[in-house]
Design a protein around this motif. Structure first.
Motif, PDB file in Angstrom:
ATOM      1  N   GLY A 383       0.917  -1.255  -0.064  1.00 39.65           N
ATOM      2  CA  GLY A 383       0.056   0.150  -0.031  1.00 39.65           C
ATOM      3  C   GLY A 383       0.572   1.393   0.023  1.00 39.65           C
ATOM      4  O   GLY A 383       0.608   1.995  -0.642  1.00 39.65           O
ATOM      5  N   GLN A 384       1.891   1.496   0.561  1.00 38.20           N
ATOM      6  CA  GLN A 384       2.760   2.236   0.680  1.00 38.20           C
ATOM      7  C   GLN A 384       3.462   2.569  -0.504  1.00 38.20           C
ATOM      8  O   GLN A 384       3.442   3.846  -0.913  1.00 38.20           O
ATOM      9  CB  GLN A 384       3.996   2.160   2.031  1.00 38.20           C
ATOM     10  CG  GLN A 384       3.086   2.362   3.483  1.00 38.20           C
ATOM     11  CD  GLN A 384       4.043   2.044   4.406  1.00 38.20           C
ATOM     12  OE1 GLN A 384       4.908   1.121   4.378  1.00 38.20           O
ATOM     13  NE2 GLN A 384       4.193   3.091   5.395  1.00 38.20           N
ATOM     14  N   ARG A 385       3.927   1.437  -1.058  1.00 42.88           N
ATOM     15  CA  ARG A 385       4.591   1.695  -2.411  1.00 42.88           C
ATOM     16  C   ARG A 385       3.735   2.252  -3.527  1.00 42.88           C
ATOM     17  O   ARG A 385       4.214   2.897  -4.169  1.00 42.88           O
ATOM     18  CB  ARG A 385       5.057   0.128  -2.685  1.00 42.88           C
ATOM     19  CG  ARG A 385       6.459  -0.177  -1.919  1.00 42.88           C
ATOM     20  CD  ARG A 385       6.698  -1.691  -1.855  1.00 42.88           C
ATOM     21  NE  ARG A 385       6.546  -2.575  -2.988  1.00 42.88           N
ATOM     22  CZ  ARG A 385       7.606  -3.057  -3.690  1.00 42.88           C
ATOM     23  NH1 ARG A 385       9.055  -2.978  -3.016  1.00 42.88           N
ATOM     24  NH2 ARG A 385       7.728  -3.887  -4.949  1.00 42.88           N
ATOM     25  N   LEU A 386       2.345   1.519  -3.453  1.00 38.90           N
ATOM     26  CA  LEU A 386       1.529   1.944  -4.506  1.00 38.90           C
ATOM     27  C   LEU A 386       1.234   3.611  -4.462  1.00 38.90           C
ATOM     28  O   LEU A 386       1.281   4.229  -4.900  1.00 38.90           O
ATOM     29  CB  LEU A 386       0.210   1.355  -4.223  1.00 38.90           C
ATOM     30  CG  LEU A 386      -0.693   1.574  -5.339  1.00 38.90           C
ATOM     31  CD1 LEU A 386      -0.329   1.587  -6.757  1.00 38.90           C
ATOM     32  CD2 LEU A 386      -1.990   0.836  -5.165  1.00 38.90           C
ATOM     33  N   SER A 387       1.024   3.916  -3.139  1.00 41.89           N
ATOM     34  CA  SER A 387       0.728   5.490  -2.914  1.00 41.89           C
ATOM     35  C   SER A 387       1.906   6.123  -3.335  1.00 41.89           C
ATOM     36  O   SER A 387       1.859   7.389  -4.204  1.00 41.89           O
ATOM     37  CB  SER A 387       0.415   5.715  -1.400  1.00 41.89           C
ATOM     38  OG  SER A 387      -0.779   4.822  -0.906  1.00 41.89           O
ATOM     39  N   THR A 433       2.910  -1.174 -15.645  1.00 41.59           N
ATOM     40  CA  THR A 433       2.178  -1.854 -14.633  1.00 41.59           C
ATOM     41  C   THR A 433       2.600  -1.822 -13.275  1.00 41.59           C
ATOM     42  O   THR A 433       1.557  -1.801 -12.224  1.00 41.59           O
ATOM     43  CB  THR A 433       2.574  -3.261 -15.011  1.00 41.59           C
ATOM     44  OG1 THR A 433       2.178  -3.602 -16.354  1.00 41.59           O
ATOM     45  CG2 THR A 433       1.512  -4.396 -14.127  1.00 41.59           C
ATOM     46  N   PHE A 434       4.039  -1.512 -12.927  1.00 41.77           N
ATOM     47  CA  PHE A 434       4.311  -1.128 -11.683  1.00 41.77           C
ATOM     48  C   PHE A 434       3.678   0.084 -10.745  1.00 41.77           C
ATOM     49  O   PHE A 434       3.464   0.133  -9.543  1.00 41.77           O
ATOM     50  CB  PHE A 434       5.979  -1.155 -11.239  1.00 41.77           C
ATOM     51  CG  PHE A 434       6.365   0.402 -11.600  1.00 41.77           C
ATOM     52  CD1 PHE A 434       6.723   0.917 -10.522  1.00 41.77           C
ATOM     53  CD2 PHE A 434       6.402   0.749 -12.883  1.00 41.77           C
ATOM     54  CE1 PHE A 434       7.262   2.414 -11.051  1.00 41.77           C
ATOM     55  CE2 PHE A 434       7.006   1.983 -13.224  1.00 41.77           C
ATOM     56  CZ  PHE A 434       7.339   2.809 -12.158  1.00 41.77           C
ATOM     57  N   VAL A 440       4.392  -5.357  -7.388  1.00 43.28           N
ATOM     58  CA  VAL A 440       5.175  -5.547  -8.733  1.00 43.28           C
ATOM     59  C   VAL A 440       6.383  -4.746  -8.468  1.00 43.28           C
ATOM     60  O   VAL A 440       6.397  -3.571  -7.973  1.00 43.28           O
ATOM     61  CB  VAL A 440       4.269  -5.031  -9.841  1.00 43.28           C
ATOM     62  CG1 VAL A 440       5.327  -4.925 -11.041  1.00 43.28           C
ATOM     63  CG2 VAL A 440       3.184  -5.868  -9.914  1.00 43.28           C
ATOM     64  N   GLU A 441       7.442  -5.357  -8.901  1.00 43.86           N
ATOM     65  CA  GLU A 441       8.927  -4.571  -8.847  1.00 43.86           C
ATOM     66  C   GLU A 441       9.009  -3.654 -10.090  1.00 43.86           C
ATOM     67  O   GLU A 441       8.247  -4.002 -11.176  1.00 43.86           O
ATOM     68  CB  GLU A 441       9.919  -5.796  -8.742  1.00 43.86           C
ATOM     69  CG  GLU A 441       9.853  -6.630  -7.561  1.00 43.86           C
ATOM     70  CD  GLU A 441       9.711  -5.784  -6.142  1.00 43.86           C
ATOM     71  OE1 GLU A 441      10.575  -4.645  -6.059  1.00 43.86           O
ATOM     72  OE2 GLU A 441       9.404  -6.370  -5.217  1.00 43.86           O
ATOM     73  N   ILE A 442       9.775  -2.727 -10.147  1.00 47.98           N
ATOM     74  CA  ILE A 442      10.230  -2.054 -11.281  1.00 47.98           C
ATOM     75  C   ILE A 442      11.021  -2.650 -12.236  1.00 47.98           C
ATOM     76  O   ILE A 442      10.912  -2.507 -13.549  1.00 47.98           O
ATOM     77  CB  ILE A 442      10.927  -0.609 -10.784  1.00 47.98           C
ATOM     78  CG1 ILE A 442      10.979   0.279 -11.804  1.00 47.98           C
ATOM     79  CG2 ILE A 442      12.390  -1.109 -10.334  1.00 47.98           C
ATOM     80  CD1 ILE A 442      11.491   1.716 -11.582  1.00 47.98           C
ATOM     81  N   ASP A 443      11.500  -3.787 -11.866  1.00 49.45           N
ATOM     82  CA  ASP A 443      12.339  -4.561 -13.017  1.00 49.45           C
ATOM     83  C   ASP A 443      12.339  -6.011 -12.586  1.00 49.45           C
ATOM     84  O   ASP A 443      11.707  -6.482 -11.513  1.00 49.45           O
ATOM     85  CB  ASP A 443      13.637  -4.216 -12.931  1.00 49.45           C
ATOM     86  CG  ASP A 443      14.489  -4.085 -11.566  1.00 49.45           C
ATOM     87  OD1 ASP A 443      14.326  -4.903 -10.779  1.00 49.45           O
ATOM     88  OD2 ASP A 443      15.277  -2.938 -11.390  1.00 49.45           O
TER      89      ASP A 443
END
Length: 522
Positions: A383-387, A433-434, A440-443
């Motif tokens: 959730g924190q990554r997505l925000s 997509t990330f 999802v990872e950036i790579d």
């Protein structure tokens, strides 16, 4: 020392001056030797800096770089030791040198063999009598005993009654993986780990055993590998099933040269890696990887291997994966593709390294900004990554997309730079997509790192002897690499697993044999 001093006739000097002059010459010679050593050390350090910090185009591959480190660091240690030996001594007390070792890194579980060094005499020098022990100093050093071969002798006594003839009692033969065979399960596990984790081909292992007086032909070792690969197969199949229940996986493929007996040369097979690693965002599922062997790189292989998987797949830009996104995909629903920004960056880096293109440099700067956000949110929740991505990364990605389209209008599509920009454009949807999924990872660097041991084995073993050898390669490498990324020692895991299989471990409890469920014995 001046040339005139060197040519001076010492016979005309008084004896005490001749002694002093000879001492001065000796010190000058040692100083010259030390100066040469210092220059050598400076040169070696410069070479190490070049390997670590040199231009990308001049850098070696990861594997070659490790070999370079080994040789350069060995040379530095040699020069330091030479300097220590040749440094002029003096009578002044010196500060005790700190030993060059990794303090505290010797595991508590290692066997300790104590060597007690007593003084030549325990009698007090002043004649008071025998001295008493008041303490001790302890030093620990790592000792290595080469692999020790031993013979397990299984003795089964026979018992009979002296007063009746009701028969003879004897314990049954213990269960062995290879009934009536030479190796224990530990010996088989050692061969597997040496071949697939330490990259020592079987013929080299045969040579190593021969030095201990044990004559075991390579073909015999190959039989052991084949038997183990067969019995370990169901565990690998279950591992694959477990991974495919996830909703996000990585996939990559790498070449696996295989001997083609009909043509007398090698052909190019492929090992496809399907991996899960959710540790960067605190996922509950343990990491794992399965290597599937296929004789070619056709996209239907990926479709077959992914049967039963539905979700997001992180991968590079290989077009063979395109069939996985179609509505008529076999084996499951159309997957969501997350493409790799590291591959996009690599395309621009190739152009920049070749001709210093300012356009490529600008693209690299913008991608670096996107990666800077990822560095800040590493190890946070999905959730924190997505925000953070929606607030900070999305504008950067949008700006990069606008820049990309503008450059494609300016640059010829037939130029090398135009081709690289077209590659990024083709995968633009997957590159975004990330931004919509915090898991999802950036790579796809994680799966690329898992594939690296396959490349090492390929270099050392040269090729697999048959397509079936490629399958065994993938099967055993799956268990070894999964054990490693779960901090499980591969030999201990394989030995215990083969022993359990030999003892008839029930099929319905096969999950207990997955690497992440292994419990090392104390």
């Amino acid at each position: 020392m001046s040339a005139a001093a060197k040519d001076l006739d010492l016979s005309v000097l008084p004896p005490e001056y001749r002694v002093a002059f000879e001492a001065l010459k000796a010190k000058a010679a040692r100083a010259a030797e030390l100066e040469d050593i210092v220059k050598r050390l400076e040169h070696l350090v410069a070479e190490l800096n070049q390997v670590v910090h040199g231009k990308k185009s001049e850098k070696l591959s990861e594997d070659d770089r490790q070999l370079t480190f080994e040789d350069l660091e060995a040379a530095v240690a040699e020069a330091r030791e030479q300097k220590k030996v040749q440094t002029p001594g003096d009578d002044k007390p010196k500060r005790k040198r700190v030993a060059r070792r990794n303090r505290g890194n010797l595991p508590a579980g290692l066997p300790r063999i104590e060597q007690v060094v007593e003084p030549d005499s325990l009698m007090c020098p002043c004649g008071c009598g025998q001295m008493h022990r008041i303490g001790e100093d302890r030093n620990e050093r790592l000792d290595i005993v080469p692999a020790q071969c031993r013979v397990i002798v299984t003795v089964r006594p026979k018992y009979a009654c002296r007063t009746c003839t009701d028969g003879v009692t004897q314990a049954p033969t213990p269960a062995w993986l290879i009934e009536g065979g030479l190796p224990t399960e530990g010996a088989i596990a050692h061969v597997l780990v040496s071949k697939y984790a330490d990259h020592a081909p079987l013929y080299r292992q045969s040579q190593i055993l021969a030095r201990s007086g044990i004559d075991i032909h390579r073909s015999t070792l190959a039989d052991w590998v084949g038997v183990a690969a067969f019995h370990l197969g169901p565990i690998v199949d279950r591992l694959a099933e477990h991974l495919k229940t996830s909703t996000k996986l990585f996939m990559d493929e790498t070449t696996a040269p295989v001997l083609d007996p009909g043509r007398g040369r090698t052909k190019t097979g492929y090992l496809w890696a399907l991996a899960r690693d959710d540790r960067s965002w605190g996922g509950d599922d343990p990491p794992g990887v399965v290597f599937f062997y296929a004789p070619d790189r056709r996209g239907e292989n990926a479709e077959k291997f992914l049967t039963g998987f539905n979700g997001t797949l992180q991968l590079d830009g290989y077009q063979g994966y395109n069939r996985l996104t179609r509505p008529d995909r076999k084996g499951g629903d159309p997957i969501v593709v997350a493409h790799c920004w590291a591959h996009a960056r690599r395309k621009l880096k190739e152009i920049f390294d070749r001709d210093g293109s300012e356009i490529a440099a600008e693209g690299l700067r913008q991608i670096a900004g996107i990666y800077a956000v990822e560095k800040d949110i590493r190890d946070t929740s999905p959730g924190q990554r997505l925000s953070a991505r929606q607030a900070r990364s999305a504008p950067l990605v949008e700006a990069f997309g606008i820049w990309l389209q503008a450059q494609r209008l300016r640059i010829s599509a037939k130029s090398r730079l135009g081709e690289k920009l077209a590659y990024i454009h083709r995968h633009w949807d997957g590159l975004q997509t990330f931004l919509t999924d915090g898991r999802v990872e950036i790579d796809s660097n994680k799966v690329e790192n898992l594939v690296r041991p396959i490349a090492l084995n390929r270099k050392n073993a040269l090729f697999a002897g048959h397509d079936e050898g490629g399958k065994a390669w993938g099967r055993i490498a799956s268990l070894i690499e999964t054990a490693k990324i779960n901090a499980i020692e591969p030999f201990a895991y394989l030995k215990a697993t083969l022993e359990a299989i030999a003892a008839g471990h029930p099929q319905h409890r096969i999950d207990e044999l997955l690497p992440w469920n292994f419990q090392p014995s104390s």
